[in-house]
Design a protein around this motif. Structure first.
Motif, PDB file in Angstrom:
ATOM      1  N   ASP B 176     -14.478  84.723  16.105  1.00 48.57           N
ATOM      2  CA  ASP B 176     -15.917  84.572  16.079  1.00 48.57           C
ATOM      3  C   ASP B 176     -16.275  83.157  15.612  1.00 48.57           C
ATOM      4  N   GLN B 179     -17.773  82.490  12.180  1.00 55.51           N
ATOM      5  CA  GLN B 179     -16.899  82.380  11.001  1.00 55.51           C
ATOM      6  C   GLN B 179     -16.615  80.919  10.674  1.00 55.51           C
ATOM      7  N   ALA B 183     -17.843  78.917   7.355  1.00 51.33           N
ATOM      8  CA  ALA B 183     -16.879  78.163   6.542  1.00 51.33           C
ATOM      9  C   ALA B 183     -17.367  76.733   6.343  1.00 51.33           C
ATOM     10  N   PRO B 190     -13.823  70.016   8.634  1.00 49.52           N
ATOM     11  CA  PRO B 190     -13.122  70.576   9.802  1.00 49.52           C
ATOM     12  C   PRO B 190     -11.639  70.863   9.541  1.00 49.52           C
ATOM     13  N   ARG B 196      -7.813  76.860   6.445  1.00 49.71           N
ATOM     14  CA  ARG B 196      -8.131  78.041   5.630  1.00 49.71           C
ATOM     15  C   ARG B 196      -8.666  79.214   6.449  1.00 49.71           C
ATOM     16  N   VAL B 197      -9.189  78.967   7.652  1.00 47.86           N
ATOM     17  CA  VAL B 197      -9.744  80.072   8.436  1.00 47.86           C
ATOM     18  C   VAL B 197      -8.988  80.265   9.749  1.00 47.86           C
ATOM     19  N   PRO B 200      -4.799  80.906   9.486  1.00 43.82           N
ATOM     20  CA  PRO B 200      -4.455  82.250   9.011  1.00 43.82           C
ATOM     21  C   PRO B 200      -4.796  83.352  10.021  1.00 43.82           C
ATOM     22  N   GLU B 201      -5.897  83.162  10.741  1.00 41.54           N
ATOM     23  CA  GLU B 201      -6.275  84.191  11.704  1.00 41.54           C
ATOM     24  C   GLU B 201      -5.421  84.132  12.970  1.00 41.54           C
ATOM     25  N   PRO B 278      -1.372  92.095   7.951  1.00 34.31           N
ATOM     26  CA  PRO B 278      -2.583  92.862   7.630  1.00 34.31           C
ATOM     27  C   PRO B 278      -3.409  93.012   8.901  1.00 34.31           C
ATOM     28  N   GLN B 279      -4.077  94.103   9.023  1.00 37.46           N
ATOM     29  CA  GLN B 279      -4.909  94.571  10.154  1.00 37.46           C
ATOM     30  C   GLN B 279      -4.207  95.120  11.348  1.00 37.46           C
TER      31      GLN B 279
END
Lengths: 377, 279
Positions: B176, B179, B183, B190, B196-197, B200-201, B278-279
């Motif tokens: 998304d 997000q 951030a 940037p 950090r976003v 990891p995703e 996770p998830q």
């Protein structure tokens, strides 16, 4: 609806928290925003209201720094941020779909902005705990976002935006993804939060006028990239400055009328203006930018109209002859649609009143002070 | 579709298993039988012991792992950079480029090796250009780098980078954008948003693409064969050499069993890693 729904803003209009001057956003010939001027004082809650495509979200995104303006200026406090990147603006942002970071626990989501600022660990922990407490999410600190309900996720998103202690909080349709009872609860929650942070300005984008009335000190109505109305909710409701505002805000009845040059009687002295509608003389207030003569629109709210079956019972005051076209019981109230010749009007009545039959001849009556004349444009 | 009933049911179930047995399990069993057969008769680990004792196997294993790990690392870096570029830097043809990645996956790997030979080979385009520009005196080593370790890595990176890009592009598609904006509004620059976003995703996609890349590069054979690399002997090359040049089928089978075991171990490690996400 009360005059000021809740805590009044600190008097800060001399040094507004957010000042937008002549802001334009254009894509080719199309102006998404056209020379917008807007000031938001410290602690003020301003709702940007409008239909989709009105430019309200673009205005919020320009303030946040995600949409580059093609003209005009944006200042936060005394600092011009027109060209500043979003990360340098320090504004809190809450979006419709929450946008929590799925790989981070609730506490780490809230700590995100504080870590970006490289604050000491102990301070981060204190601040995170404080805002989780404030939003009622302290018990969920170690959960992942996917383990939370929509309402809980939005609370975390709000805590995350508030944790950086921004001068202004920007909310973009924050409750649209929630169902109605939860939305009412979250609105109450937002008002409570704002009472605890009285200096934080809030810019709240929505298309929902109920939300706007519930939360706004001030409502700014946008239409086709321009501000068409700007004022307290009560004021916009009772004295809409123009046709668009009257129609968008509260579903007003709008009747074509002609101002009488030689009004009968002495009512003119009390500040009312006489107009002609369907061979009847009607008295109404004149809005600030309505013309002094000629064609105008009479604006009157559905719940300010009454229906009387017996013409003899109405001796004086505004009245129009009509024929009931349809009527419907709506639970808390009933609505009748009445044909009055040049137009049809919607009449809202208490649910306990007898439901008028279709085809019945009625008198539509209303007080002069509840009717306002608008320019027909 | 209606589930088959009555007499047909066992037949319908049996057919796929029979096909699987004939075309896959039976040859594999023959291979295993060959590998575990002792020269004097009976079964045992004699062939394995002989292979594992020699330096050739160790060298091949080491070369295989070095090439696969290096190529995978470069693929991950290059693939991530390209995927981010295609997704976030708006330029004309970004969509076309993303679509071409899919087409590229349909190419046979040795074509890449062949085209690289035309470019960088001993009589390739780059060398000819160099010679005609600088003359013989300044000419680089007579053999191009292409026929060594880095040549193989270059070819494998060229071919396998899209295998990393594919899952990354899919993952980036569903991230998304708001997000990243939130951030940024929280004060992250940037580079910090990426660290950090975004990264990891993207970890599941990176693991998926990287493992696939590692598996395929470990078993890569066509590229090395077509390039004619002489001094880089990987496990698949060793199997080929044992079987085709030396007619030593038991040794070839034993090395093949080792290669299969390595691949399966890697595959299960990859499944484990995905399940622990996770998830």
């Amino acid at each position: 609806m009360n005059e000021t729904p809740w805590a009044t803003p600190r008097d800060g209009l001399e040094s507004p928290q957010i000042r937008v001057q002549a802001l334009s956003v254009r894509y080719g010939d199309h102006a998404v925003l056209d020379r917008i001027d807007l000031s938001v004082a410290a602690g003020e809650v301003v709702v940007l209201l409008g239909a989709s495509g009105s430019g309200k979200t673009t205005l919020l995104r320009a303030i946040a720094g995600f949409t580059a303006p093609t003209g005009g200026r944006i200042a936060l406090g005394a600092t011009d941020v027109t060209r500043a990147p979003p990360y340098a603006r320090g504004l809190g942002l809450v979006v419709q779909n929450y946008a929590l970071f799925p790989h981070l626990r609730v506490a780490d989501n809230v700590a995100f902005g504080l870590r970006a600022r490289k604050l000491p660990r102990a301070q981060i922990e204190r601040t995170v705990a404080r805002f989780l407490e404030m939003t009622g999410m302290a018990a969920y600190a170690q959960r992942y976002p996917r383990e939370l309900s929509g309402g809980q996720q939005q609370r975390v998103a709000i805590a995350r935006a508030l944790a950086i202690e921004p001068p202004a909080l920007l909310l973009d349709e924050p409750l649209s993804a929630l169902d109605a009872p939860l939305r009412a609860e979250m609105l109450e929650e937002l008002r409570r939060l704002h009472a605890q942070l009285p200096n934080t300005a809030i810019v709240y984008v929505t298309h929902d006028q109920t939300e706007a009335i519930a939360i706004g000190h001030r409502i700014v109505l946008l239409h086709q990239g321009r501000i068409v109305a700007d004022g307290a909710p009560r004021h916009l409701h009772d004295a809409p400055p123009n046709r668009y505002t009257a129609e968008f805000f509260g579903q007003a009845n709008l009747l074509p009328a002609r101002i009488l040059d030689t009004p009968p009687g002495a009512d003119g002295a009390r500040g009312y203006v006489a107009v002609r509608i369907a061979d009847r003389t009607i008295w109404a207030r004149r809005s600030a930018d309505a013309p002094a003569s000629g064609e105008v629109l009479l604006c009157v709210r559905p719940h300010d109209l009454r229906l009387d079956a017996d013409p003899a019972a109405v001796s004086e005051g505004n009245r129009l002859d009509g024929v009931v076209r349809s009527s419907q019981w709506l639970g808390a109230s009933q609505r009748a649609v009445v044909d009055i010749g040049p137009a049809t009007v919607r009449v809202d009545r208490p649910a306990s009143a007898p439901l008028p039959a279709a085809g019945a001849r009625v008198q539509v009556t209303f007080a002069a002070e509840r009717a306002v004349l608008l320019a027909d444009r | 579709m209606r589930a088959p009933r009555g007499l047909w049911r066992p037949v319908v179930i049996a057919v796929p298993f029979a096909v699987l047995g004939v075309v896959f399990l039976y040859p594999l069993a023959l291979l295993a039988a060959e590998a575990f057969a002792n020269p004097g008769g009976g079964y045992g680990l004699g062939t394995f012991a002989a292979i594992l004792a020699g330096p050739a196997f160790h060298d091949a294993l080491l070369a295989t792992l070095r090439i696969a790990l290096t190529a995978t690392a470069v693929c991950l870096l290059l693939g991530s950079a390209l995927a981010l570029l295609v997704r976030f830097v708006a330029f004309r043809g970004a969509r076309t480029l993303a679509r071409m990645v899919d087409v590229y996956l349909a190419f046979p790997s040795f074509l890449v090796a062949l085209s690289l030979t035309f470019l960088y080979g001993n009589s390739g385009f780059v060398r000819s250009l160099w010679l005609s520009t600088f003359g013989f005196a300044a000419a680089p080593a007579a053999r191009s780098f292409l026929y060594g370790f880095w040549g193989v890595v270059l070819a494998e990176v060229t071919y396998y980078t899209p295998f990393v890009m594919r899952p990354l592009l899919a993952a980036l598609e569903v991230i998304d954008r708001s997000q990243l904006e939130v951030a940024s509004s929280l004060g992250e620059r940037p580079w910090g948003v990426l660290r950090r976003v975004l990264i990891p995703e993207l970890v599941p996609a990176l693991i998926a693409g990287g493992s696939l890349c590692l598996l395929l590069t470990m078993n890569e054979f066509g590229i090395i064969l077509v390039m004619g690399v002489k001094n880089v002997i990987t496990l698949p090359m060793m199997i080929y050499g044992k079987a085709i040049d030396e007619f030593d089928y038991p040794a070839a089978s034993a090395v093949a069993i080792c290669n299969v075991a390595l691949s399966l171990a890697l595959y299960f490690a990859y499944r484990q890693a995905l399940e622990r996400m996770p998830q």
